[in-house]
Design an enzyme around this catalytic site. Structure first.
Site, PDB file in Angstrom:
ATOM      1  N   HIS A  51     -53.901  39.953  38.873  1.00 48.18           N
ATOM      2  CA  HIS A  51     -53.298  40.952  37.969  1.00 48.18           C
ATOM      3  C   HIS A  51     -51.816  41.206  38.272  1.00 48.18           C
ATOM      4  CE1 HIS A  51     -57.517  41.366  37.262  1.00 48.18           C
ATOM      5  NE2 HIS A  51     -57.689  41.758  38.498  1.00 48.18           N
ATOM      6  N   CYS A  52     -51.147  40.154  38.719  1.00 42.43           N
ATOM      7  CA  CYS A  52     -49.709  40.254  39.047  1.00 42.43           C
ATOM      8  C   CYS A  52     -49.433  41.333  40.083  1.00 42.43           C
ATOM      9  CB  CYS A  52     -48.869  40.504  37.794  1.00 42.43           C
ATOM     10  SG  CYS A  52     -48.919  39.163  36.642  1.00 42.43           S
ATOM     11  N   THR A  53     -50.350  41.467  41.045  1.00 41.17           N
ATOM     12  CA  THR A  53     -50.140  42.436  42.139  1.00 41.17           C
ATOM     13  C   THR A  53     -50.510  41.755  43.460  1.00 41.17           C
ATOM     14  OG1 THR A  53     -52.380  43.294  41.844  1.00 41.17           O
ATOM     15  CG2 THR A  53     -50.614  44.509  40.741  1.00 41.17           C
ATOM     16  N   HIS A 112     -45.757  42.600  39.651  1.00 48.18           N
ATOM     17  CA  HIS A 112     -44.694  41.647  40.001  1.00 48.18           C
ATOM     18  C   HIS A 112     -43.388  41.944  39.260  1.00 48.18           C
ATOM     19  CE1 HIS A 112     -47.824  38.338  41.199  1.00 48.18           C
ATOM     20  NE2 HIS A 112     -47.794  39.347  42.039  1.00 48.18           N
TER      21      HIS A 112
END
Ligand SMILES: Cc1ncc(COP(=O)(O)O)c(C=O)c1O
Length: 420
Positions: free
Chosen positions: A379-381, A136
């Site tokens: 996982h910020c994806t 992100h």
């Protein structure tokens, strides 16, 4: 407490040479017996050498920099600049003046995108290309520009092996593309992108090329010259330094052309009631007092890597761990789905899983009850997760201080408490 015992690097050398048990260099393991730390992609543990280095700096050399004529301030400033020299040397930058410190990768991306906007480098309908696996940190700042000045943001796909799809990249490069910003290593798939190839294609088209090396720098030698990028970003805490420090490399000639998004003390020469004059390089992108202790910590972290015989030692140990992990995983392949790459080459230590009938956060809770640290979530994806029709996964990430027993322990708990 480390009691300064790592300041004398003989301990590290002996350990590296004879025992290869890197855990001994990391006080967290001595202070938490039984700890199995498998979350290094989130943040790496700190060697005693770094902890002692920070302690020594605060006890003997600390003062604010840029301001004092007294020797303590000069010493502190010298260390700050030495830290940048070490970083420049590590990534092959041509000068320490190409290294800017921020507070983390996310902050560095925001500083860059805001400065692009302020400098008019991006305008309405200009396109920024990212890859679908980006964190992100390398998506949201561009989406903010999309909202604010109507740029376009598009995503390059990955191929069946989760490498960057170079054909898709080629197809998407047209005259509207002004920036390509790619991660070097995915924090979810563990695959290392072939950025030398990508760079050839990108630079032929005279496009600004940005690299997020946050998950690469901890694991292998990154060479700016080979990648030929214009900007590179990484975050220090993943390479065993303290939190609160990000690195933003850029080519000097670009630095001169870009206007900083924010100003403040040390990024300005003088201030009158009506106006101010910006300062020159290299500090104009570092308004206010920087994270001096963080700078010392990355200096020490890179020194530590030198002391254990560079990245060679890290890569060798990690290859061993990855091979062992994948062998162990074979026994469970019918029950647990490894999402993304199974290959041994061109990957790092990150393994992300999905078990259809168990919530990932329940898995990380059970692991935590057994002193095993893994991570659950997206996982910020999120764009990648959306592409794969997944909501949550759990991730195991190894570093060279892990050992085979850590992996055994993980699989033991997985088998006896989760896959029952
Ligand atoms: C590939 C990648 N980029 C950027 C970041 C963001 O790092 P930070 O939170 O330190 O800004 C991370 C953190 O996980 C990451 O894995």
């Amino acid at each position: 407490m480390t009691d300064g015992k790592f300041e004398n690097d003989i301990n590290i050398k002996l350990n590296t040479f004879f025992m290869k048990n890197y855990k001994l260099d990391f006080p967290i393991f001595e202070n938490n017996p039984g700890l199995v730390y498998l979350d290094s992609a989130a943040s790496a543990q700190k060697p005693g050498y770094v902890i002692d280095g920070i302690k020594h700096f605060l006890e003997y050399d600390y003062a604010n920099i840029h301001r004092g004529a007294y020797s303590l301030s000069e010493k502190s400033e010298e260390l700050y600049e030495d830290s940048k020299r070490k970083v420049a040397e590590f990534i092959g930058a041509s000068s320490w003046q190409e290294i800017n410190y921020t507070y983390n990768s996310t902050y560095a991306f925001n500083l860059l995108t805001s400065s692009f906007k302020k400098s008019g480098w991006l305008k309405k309908w200009d396109k920024v290309l990212l890859s679908i696996v980006e964190h992100h940190a390398n998506i949201v700042p561009w989406l903010i520009l999309k909202e604010e000045i109507w740029i376009e943001v598009d995503f390059v796909d990955v191929d069946a092996d989760y490498n960057l799809d170079l054909n898709d990249l080629k197809n998407k490069l047209n005259e509207t593309v002004k920036v390509v910003s790619l991660t070097y290593v995915s924090n979810v798939t563990g695959v290392v992108f072939d950025l030398e190839w990508a760079s050839e294609i990108i630079k032929k088209n005279d496009i600004i090329f940005i690299v997020d090396a946050s998950q690469a720098i901890p694991h292998f030698k990154v060479d700016i010259e080979k990648i030929n990028c214009d900007f590179m970003i990484f975050t220090a805490h993943k390479v065993m330094a303290d939190t609160g420090l990000g690195v933003l490399y850029w080519k000097k000639e670009l630095l001169k052309k870009l206007t900083p998004a924010w100003w403040g003390w040390w990024s300005i020469n003088w201030v009158k009631k009506e106006e101010f004059s910006p300062s020159g390089l290299p500090f104009r992108f570092e308004p206010g007092t920087p994270n001096i202790t963080g700078a010392v910590s990355i200096f020490k972290a890179f020194e530590y890597i030198e002391k254990i015989w560079w990245y060679e030692a890290i890569e060798k140990k990690e290859k061993e761990l990855v091979k062992y992990f994948l062998e162990k995983l074979e026994q469970f392949k019918w029950k647990i789905e490894l999402i993304w790459s199974r290959k041994l080459e061109d990957r790092v230590w990150v393994f992300t899983f999905h078990i259809a009938w168990i919530n990932s956060s329940d898995i990380s809770d059970i692991m935590a009850e057994n002193k095993i640290c893994v991570r659950a979530g997206h996982h910020c994806t999120e764009p990648l997760m959306e592409n794969c029709w997944l909501k949550t996964t759990f991730r195991v990430s190894l570093y060279f201080y892990n050992d085979l027993e850590d992996i055994d322990r993980f699989f033991e708990v997985l088998e006896k408490k989760i896959l029952i």
